[in-house]
Design a protein around this motif. Structure first.
Motif: not given
Length: 62
Positions: A2-7
């Motif tokens: 989820a962090v990767t997608v939001s970044l």
């Protein structure tokens, strides 16, 4: 994950506004995107992902 997608969404949004305000040329944006794509396939990808996850985890403690 989820962090990767939001970044990715955040960096994409910043890139969009830089292109729209003409602060960044399309050639420079293409070069930066290509560099990020090829950097992701190197051994540096894991430490960069760990650092980004640590920064995101540290934000609530600020």
């Amino acid at each position: 994950m989820a962090v990767t997608v939001s970044l990715v969404a955040l960096f994409g949004l910043v890139l969009f506004f830089l292109l729209r305000s003409r602060s960044l040329t399309p050639g420079a944006a293409f070069t930066a995107t290509g560099f990020g794509f090829f950097l992701a396939s190197t051994g540096a990808a894991a430490p960069i992902n760990e650092m980004a996850a640590a920064l995101v985890a540290a934000i609530p403690n600020i």
